[in-house]
Design a protein around this motif. Structure first.
Motif, short mmCIF file in Angstrom:
data_model
loop_
_atom_site.label_atom_id
_atom_site.label_comp_id
_atom_site.label_asym_id
_atom_site.label_seq_id
_atom_site.Cartn_x
_atom_site.Cartn_y
_atom_site.Cartn_z
N THR A 30 -20.01 26.40 -1.01
CA THR A 30 -20.44 27.28 -2.10
C THR A 30 -20.88 26.55 -3.36
OG1 THR A 30 -18.22 27.46 -3.07
CG2 THR A 30 -18.76 28.97 -1.25
N GLY A 31 -20.50 25.27 -3.49
CA GLY A 31 -20.78 24.55 -4.72
C GLY A 31 -19.86 24.92 -5.85
N GLU A 32 -18.88 25.76 -5.57
CA GLU A 32 -17.92 26.19 -6.58
C GLU A 32 -17.09 25.01 -7.06
OE1 GLU A 32 -13.81 28.88 -6.76
OE2 GLU A 32 -14.97 28.69 -4.90
N PRO A 33 -17.00 24.81 -8.38
CA PRO A 33 -16.19 23.70 -8.87
C PRO A 33 -14.70 23.95 -8.64
CG PRO A 33 -16.94 25.04 -10.70
CD PRO A 33 -17.63 25.57 -9.47
N LEU A 34 -13.95 22.89 -8.55
CA LEU A 34 -12.50 23.01 -8.43
C LEU A 34 -11.97 23.71 -9.67
CD1 LEU A 34 -10.09 22.11 -6.60
CD2 LEU A 34 -9.89 20.11 -8.09
N ASP A 35 -11.14 24.72 -9.45
CA ASP A 35 -10.60 25.49 -10.55
C ASP A 35 -9.92 24.58 -11.58
OD1 ASP A 35 -7.93 27.03 -11.61
OD2 ASP A 35 -9.65 28.39 -11.45
N ALA A 36 -10.19 24.82 -12.84
CA ALA A 36 -9.63 23.97 -13.90
C ALA A 36 -8.11 23.96 -13.85
CB ALA A 36 -10.13 24.45 -15.26
N GLY A 37 -7.52 25.10 -13.48
CA GLY A 37 -6.07 25.14 -13.38
C GLY A 37 -5.55 24.25 -12.28
N VAL A 38 -6.28 24.21 -11.13
CA VAL A 38 -5.88 23.33 -10.03
C VAL A 38 -6.00 21.87 -10.46
CG1 VAL A 38 -6.43 22.59 -7.69
CG2 VAL A 38 -6.52 25.03 -8.28
N ALA A 39 -7.09 21.56 -11.15
CA ALA A 39 -7.30 20.19 -11.61
C ALA A 39 -6.16 19.76 -12.53
CB ALA A 39 -8.64 20.07 -12.33
N GLN A 40 -5.74 20.66 -13.42
CA GLN A 40 -4.65 20.33 -14.33
C GLN A 40 -3.35 20.14 -13.57
OE1 GLN A 40 -4.81 19.55 -17.65
NE2 GLN A 40 -2.72 18.89 -17.20
N ARG A 41 -3.13 21.01 -12.56
CA ARG A 41 -1.91 20.87 -11.77
C ARG A 41 -1.90 19.57 -10.98
NH1 ARG A 41 -2.94 26.37 -11.18
NH2 ARG A 41 -3.59 26.24 -8.99
N LEU A 42 -3.09 19.12 -10.55
CA LEU A 42 -3.18 17.81 -9.89
C LEU A 42 -2.68 16.72 -10.82
CD1 LEU A 42 -6.58 17.66 -7.95
CD2 LEU A 42 -4.31 17.20 -7.01
N ARG A 43 -3.11 16.78 -12.07
CA ARG A 43 -2.69 15.75 -13.02
C ARG A 43 -1.20 15.90 -13.36
NH1 ARG A 43 -8.19 16.39 -14.38
NH2 ARG A 43 -7.85 18.29 -15.59
N ASP A 44 -0.74 17.16 -13.44
CA ASP A 44 0.67 17.39 -13.72
C ASP A 44 1.56 16.83 -12.60
OD1 ASP A 44 -0.02 18.68 -16.03
OD2 ASP A 44 0.17 20.70 -15.19
N ALA A 45 1.03 16.86 -11.37
CA ALA A 45 1.83 16.45 -10.21
C ALA A 45 1.70 14.98 -9.89
CB ALA A 45 1.41 17.28 -8.99
N GLU A 46 1.03 14.20 -10.76
CA GLU A 46 0.78 12.80 -10.43
C GLU A 46 2.07 12.01 -10.22
OE1 GLU A 46 -1.83 11.34 -13.49
OE2 GLU A 46 -3.62 11.76 -12.31
N ARG A 47 3.14 12.36 -10.93
CA ARG A 47 4.40 11.63 -10.78
C ARG A 47 5.23 12.15 -9.62
NH1 ARG A 47 7.10 10.05 -16.54
NH2 ARG A 47 8.92 10.19 -15.20
#
Length: 672
Positions: A514-531
């Motif tokens: 679809t070309g839909e970008p990754l949801d900004a909330g998911v992207a933030q949760r990815l960064r939150d879960a880095e540890r």
């Protein structure tokens, strides 16, 4: 046919003409190359004039052109697209190449000339002086100052070691292929994506098998363990992974490792050191095994505690005791619960071509002003290899070759190589670098969807490629990524940061349909879960690093006393408090290719050692505006471009303004 290795390639950027190479060319070129280089060395030592940089070091740097060309291509094929003929020739050549190397580094007349230049090096320019210092210590550590009897024994040990390391890698490749897990009921692979199932079906078809074939990766943990719902299938995959080169027969590496370790210990004693690790670290930024032990020992207790806490949390969610084969699956469940994040479900946003063009290349364009143009007229060692011309604002700077997919003829893991390295002495104006990954290939017409780990590996290996492309040295042996082993991972680890950098992630993480970008909330949760999961990740890595040190800090008598590789491994991990059946080492002894075949012997600590610099550098980028051309230019000019022409820690201080601090690493890994 004319042997293509006997003259420089006429292709752009001196790209090797892989299409012209035949198996019969290799042995002839190796023999010609070794003969020619020995003649070149003899001419240097026969010069009656007093030794100078111009009549000794410069011709030494020019020597071995034919040998360098054939070895570059041969060992590229041996790792990336091997054949039975190449494997057989590699075993035949290993002791001969070791003997050839010794004939140079143990040459008393050559060492006497370099020793004299070293004593009077203050009159040289900075790069020349550094080259003399590097050559001198390398020859000393190679045994150049030994007496004739010791040199003779050293030559025998070096030939033995070259044969053993070659056999180790061959055994591992063959047993890894044999232990691939065949599944005949698709229900046993429930949880895999359509692309992953397609890749498994393709792997089976390539061997004329019915069903789905799960080929093994180099580390202990397979990336599909996080998705496969069947505990029995997960257990089969983990069991196969742990069994590599341990099953008896011709591919068993257990006794071979004992021979390797004993030979390395004896070699160290000949050179005047207690153990092999002391030899290796004497010529690294660490300086000694004690310095390595201090860092690893500081990290291990906290990593073990964090891993134990993670296991408790995973077991509570999983509904029972978590085993090694369950850990990744349970961790994904906890990640979903705690962060509302399913990393396996993100694969549709990580389509390989978009990751390459809009992620890896995009970050390099923003930081360094690079552009990439695919060159279908140029070819690598396999039809799957893609060739890109790389340019900056001043014009072309070289070629980048990408070999993305796994195959039976390719060793496991991911790596970077230099085929051509820019240097002034030989008039080589640009570099040619390669990246190899091991991504399963889906069926024709289906997208290649990467895991998050594969995305980060892509950025990591491209960091090595950038190092090789930007390196600018006056002399070949200081060119490319020819830096200390415990520094070489630093640029690649820094480049990993851009995979999750918001501006970069937003650009490449788009749904492949679809070309839909990754949801900004998911992207933030990815960064939150880095540890999240750093206890496991740090523990499995430290186990491998400490296991490497345990094997290579044995003295001669201790090495002789070890008769059971598995028992030694278990004891070594228990002694540092990291023995945990649910958290196996990233690489166990019999498939630890980095240290028993890959040149990282006593040096696997390098990743965490370099990560101290990396984490501190990431902090600098964050403090100074992140993904900007100004920041990229500073990093390029003060660090990447320096290649091996100066002390790397001095280059780091020039970039950072001070020595690295440990705090950012401890915070990143949850060890603070």
């Amino acid at each position: 046919m004319t042997n293509p290795f006997l003259a420089e390639s006429e292709l752009p950027y001196q790209l090797p003409d892989f299409a012209a190479v035949r198996d019969e060319h290799f042995l002839e070129a190796f023999e010609v190359g070794m003969t020619e280089q020995l003649a070149e060395i003899a001419a240097i030592t026969a010069d009656p004039a007093p030794p100078t940089f111009e009549n000794t070091l410069a011709p030494l740097e020019r020597s071995g052109g034919v040998l360098d060309r054939v070895a570059t291509v041969f060992f590229t094929l041996a790792s990336s697209d091997t054949t039975d003929a190449i494997q057989a020739l590699e075993e035949e050549l290993a002791p001969r190449l070791a003997a050839h190397h010794d004939a140079i580094v143990l040459d008393a007349a050559l060492f006497a000339r370099i020793d004299a230049i070293h004593a009077a090096r203050d009159d040289l320019d900075d790069e020349q002086r550094y080259l003399v210092e590097r050559r001198h210590i390398e020859m000393v550590l190679a045994g150049a100052a030994l007496d004739d009897a010791a040199k003779e024994r050293l030559r025998a040990l070096n030939q033995q070691l070259s044969t053993l390391t070659t056999r180790f890698e061959k055994n591992l490749l063959n047993d890894t292929n044999e232990l691939a897990v065949l599944v005949t009921d698709a229900a046993e692979l429930t949880g895999l994506t359509a692309g992953e199932l397609s890749a498994a079906r393709e792997a089976a078809a390539s061997r004329d098998l019915e069903g789905w074939l799960v080929t093994l990766v180099l580390p202990t943990g397979h990336p599909w363990l996080s998705s496969i719902e069947s505990a029995a299938t997960r257990a089969r995959i983990m069991e196969a992974s742990r069994a590599r080169a341990t099953r008896g027969g011709e591919y068993d590496n257990r006794e071979l490792v004992l021979e390797l370790v004993r030979a390395r210990a004896e070699r160290a004693r000949l050179l005047g050191f207690r153990d092999h690790a002391s030899v290796v670290t004497a010529d690294e930024t660490a300086g000694s095994p004690a310095a390595v032990a201090e860092l690893l020992g500081r990290l291990a207790p906290a990593a073990a505690r964090n891993a134990a806490a993670e296991r408790e949390a995973l077991s509570a969610t999983f509904g029972g005791e978590v085993t090694a084969s369950d850990w990744a699956f349970a961790a994904d469940a906890v990640r979903r619960e705690r962060y509302d994040l399913d990393t396996a479900a993100l694969r549709p946003w990580f389509e390989a071509e978009r990751v390459l063009q809009d992620g890896v290349f995009f970050a390099a364009e923003r930081l360094y002003g690079l552009s990439f143009r695919e060159r279908p007229d140029l070819h690598g060692w396999n039809d799957e290899v893609r060739v890109f011309e790389v340019s900056d604002g001043d014009g072309p700077i070289g070629l980048y070759l990408l070999d993305l997919y796994t195959r039976d003829s390719k060793r496991g893991g991911a790596w970077m190589n230099s085929l051509v390295s820019r240097n002034e002495l030989l008039g080589v104006p640009a570099s040619v670098v390669t990246n190899n990954l091991n991504v399963p290939r889906p069926a024709a017409g289906e997208p290649t969807l990467l895991t998050l780990d594969e995305v980060e590996t892509f950025f990591h290996e491209f960091g090595h490629a950038l190092h090789g492309l930007f390196a600018h040295a006056g002399y070949p042996s200081l060119a490319g990524t020819n830096v200390f082993r415990d520094f070489v991972e630093f640029p690649s680890q820094v480049n990993e940061m851009w995979a999750m950098w918001p501006e970069v992630l937003t650009n490449y993480a788009r749904h492949h349909e679809t070309g839909e970008p990754l949801d900004a909330g998911v992207a933030q949760r990815l960064r939150d879960a880095e540890r999240f999961g750093q206890g496991f990740g740090t523990s499995e890595y430290l186990q491998a690093a400490l296991l490497d040190q345990a094997w290579h800090t044995l003295d001669v008598e201790q090495a002789a006393a070890v008769t059971d590789a598995a028992a030694f491994e278990a004891g070594a991990l228990a002694s540092v408090g990291l023995a945990d059946d649910a958290v196996p080492p990233r690489y166990a002894t019999t498939y630890f290719a980095h240290v028993f075949a890959g040149g990282y012997d006593a040096g696997y600590y390098s990743y965490i050692w370099s990560e101290v610099l990396d984490a501190d550098t990431v902090e600098w980028f964050r403090e100074n505006g992140g993904l900007t051309r100004e920041n990229g230019e500073r990093f390029r000019r003060r660090l990447l471009q320096a290649a091996g022409t100066r002390d790397p820690l001095a280059a780091f201080r020039d970039f950072r303004g001070r020595d690295a601090e440990l705090g950012p690493l401890l915070a990143r890994r949850g060890l603070d």
